[in-house]
Enzyme design. Structure first.
Site: not given
Lengths: 478, 478
Positions: A13, A44, A81, A462
């Protein structure tokens, strides 16, 4: 003049945000503080590093620190931090020299990630006992697995990042013969495969009656016999009480029912928790999940403070409510959106559908959305589910394999709520059909009508997802 | 009392309709007239039968005649419907004894399929020259490929159906060494793989500059070198003028540019056309495509007459207008819906997105929706397209392969219009994500936000489809 964009945490992030921000607003500074040495690494991928399929630790880095700096990002590794002062718009940072300093910010992103939990199991501090979260623990596990006379620090390929003292110590130990995995979630299953590749005697302990609770029983009932066929001994419905040691190294695992198993290594993968301690007493509110609450732009309750990744919630595609689903893609996407927003173009972080796929030896598993009926009821739905098993290719074409699909829908509206899938032939990627249908808020009837791909080598006329939708559609009021 | 439900054509659409009808309305009769001996067979499997991967012709049957009868369907093979009288509600049928009779119907489904065209290429009636449409031609091709002393009619596994005289004649011929494939569409590419498996010298002739026009250049540009690597000689931009013969067997292929190639077999796969002759002068209207026009329930312009499958149009998911896209799934689905409608529950036949996937040796190709920019403009869109190549798995995980994705969107609305994909690792199934997004009428922005599956063995953090959406999104006005 505005202060810099400050990012706490140098992984998915944080670096997505910093990179996107810098591309959009080249003039303003972006500083990324990362408390560790590793940045931008693929969590991962760690089981496959332990397994040996991925050779070097550095292969798991998406970007090297040099590449990050080349993007114009001011990257400070080994900078922790330790405090945020929203009123002053500063963060307090502890540098590698042990000195703390204040750093002003114009905008702040908290991307502190999560951590593996080991509580309430005592003994995880013993040698040979691990949680797998981050590259340091992966390096330690693989160092332990190697024969001491074949081991070298260099063999891990973590040049300049790896904790050399730690891996050297593990590399010198006798490799284990029997390993206990505590927890039958993603990490547990992937590590069972990894340890088996090293010819260990692998025991997997799961407190619940089935492995992989987020994937549901339909998946677990195929994964469990498959694990056993591959030599993994399953201990289901078995609570681990503690790890016991001898001379500092794990030597046994004790269960709550009094049974004990002699082991010489243990991996505890019983979940992760969001790292939210930093925002305590800052006014940044947490959600019900315990992770940081954010709005659709990733903004926390405190002005100019954003949060993203494993420490933050995101809106769930199906319920519309915030949920904590720590996964890689959504962390990257939320970071990227926040980078864009901070640079001046408000961009929603998007939703999380909880899409997850997993390799369990030769089985591919997938899940998305809301698959648990109780959870669906809590969210206000009246769920109905159907499970089918259908071929992955035309029956006459070589390689066709049974693919089990479970779909869940809301009875009243026919809306699809979630699904899971398991099979040996291209099963995992098929969950994307369900994920896309969820984003489109489709009904089961719409899913039945999807014009999915058909060619004998890849899919039957299908598709298994269509077969499941047809059967589930038959259960819904027309 | 209502007359029976009469179905013309015993393949995908016809038998899907008959089966569904009988399940819903057990009391009313359903009669299926099929002019050939084969019923309910998988067209798409024929190249793999020729290749030898599928052993027996009967493996390609979804249902045997006995199974069809067991469903309560009155199946009449070798019965050709040669006329329809909508006013009398009868069809005229030519039976195997050469006698014609009239059969009254309550409802009628025209499911006459399509046929391979060979015009305007003279010489396709020579021995050793084939079109591939139906099991008889597949049987003949494989009989020709076998060494005469190793061939037996039984080896084709078509017991009771196969034209024994024809295959025995082909089985006795010397197998070819050099084969020309005329046409670089689905059949041509699949047959190139099939013939190569028999170690033939394979030449593929394509009038256009690229193979696989419906998949677009982005796909063709990867397929073409791949075919050549596998030993297929490509003759692109080359128009075939005629097949020439010696003593009744094909001996050469002549091109319009005057060049000639000695061959001892030829397969012509230059397209199919809908079989609509039966409805001429019945008042059943054709669409612009030349196939039978139908409404959303598969009803033709004549009361109580339905049409489905390769002889009929279907509404296109993207344009909303009728289109002729003869493919297997949509034929099955339309038939099934019509069976339900005739039985009393009006059921839309659904849309066709033109989803198609294809195996070209080790490459997987897919396409869906509107990918041609001219076609998009004709449909009233202002198309913009982007092509990206991204990894199929995390870069560090073994087996990651370049996957090329092209997406097309409407500039004004941002709506996704179509896409294509090509790659060696699980590329084909990923087109389902795009197909599902088209059914959901999603914008590129929505596709960018899809929470698709990520795990190193199956997909990178950003699935190639997401990468393409990100890049295309950057081209659209925000």
């Amino acid at each position: 003049m505005e202060g810099p964009f400050v990012v706490v945490g140098g992984d998915a992030a944080g670096l997505s945000a910093a990179s996107k921000f810098k591309r959009e607003d080249a003039d303003r500074d972006v500083i990324v503080f990362e408390r560790g040495r590793w940045v931008s690494y693929a969590h991962c991928g760690t089981p496959y590093f332990v397994k040996g399929e991925v050779e070097a630790l550095t292969d798991l880095l998406s970007l090297s620190p040099d590449e990050i700096e080349d993007r114009g990002i001011d990257l400070r590794r080994e900078h922790e931090v330790i405090g945020i002062s929203p009123d002053e718009r500063t963060v307090t940072v502890l540098g590698p020299d042990g000195e703390a300093f204040d750093q002003p910010y114009g905008d702040l992103l908290v991307a502190t990630g999560g951590r593996a939990v080991s509580k309430p199991i005592p003994g995880t501090d013993l040698d040979g006992a691990f949680t797998l979260h981050g590259l340091d623990s992966a390096a330690n596990v693989r160092a332990l697995l190697a024969e001491p006379d074949a081991f070298s620090v260099e063999s891990l390929g973590g040049d300049g990042y790896v904790d050399e003292a730690a891996v050297a110590r593990y590399g010198a130990m006798a490799p284990p013969e029997t390993v206990a995995i505590v927890g039958g979630g993603y990490v547990g299953i992937e590590m069972a495969e990894a340890f088996s590749a090293w010819d260990l005697d692998v025991h997997l302990f799961q407190r619940a009656e089935h492995v992989l609770p987020p994937f549901g029983e339909a998946v677990a009932e195929r994964v469990e016999p498959h694990l056993e066929e591959r030599g993994v001994t399953l201990h289901l419905g078995t609570e681990v009480a503690e790890l016991r040691g001898e001379r500092g190294r794990v030597s046994a695992l004790a269960c709550s029912d009094g049974t004990e198993l002699a082991v010489d290594a243990a991996l505890v993968g019983i979940g992760i928790r969001p790292n939210v301690e930093l925002v305590a007493e800052t006014g940044v509110e947490l959600g019900e999940s315990g992770a940081i609450a954010v709005d659709e732009y990733g903004r926390t309750s405190v002005d100019r403070v954003y949060a993203a990744g494993d420490c933050a919630e995101m809106p769930h595609v199906v319920t519309g409510e915030n949920a904590w689903v720590p996964l890689g893609l959504t962390a990257n996407r939320a970071g990227r959106a926040i980078g864009e927003t901070v640079a001046g173009t408000p961009t929603p972080v998007g939703g999380v559908a909880g899409t997850a796929v997993l390799k369990a030896f030769d089985l591919e598993c997938g899940r998305v959305g809301i698959t648990d009926l109780d959870r669906a009821r809590e969210a206000g739905f009246d769920p109905v589910a159907e499970t089918v098993t259908a071929g992955s290719r035309s029956g006459y074409y070589p390689g066709a394999a049974d693919t089990t699909v479970r779909l869940v829908a809301d009875r009243g509206t026919g809306r699809l709520l979630g699904g899971s899938i398991v099979g040996e032939d291209r099963a995992a990627v098929r969950i994307d059909t369900v994920a896309t249908a969820l984003e489109g808020e489709m009904t089961v009837e719409q899913v039945e009508r999807l014009d999915l791909a058909y060619a004998p080598p890849f899919s039957p006329v299908w598709d298994p997802v269509l077969v499941a939708a047809k059967v589930l559609g038959g259960r819904l009021p027309s």
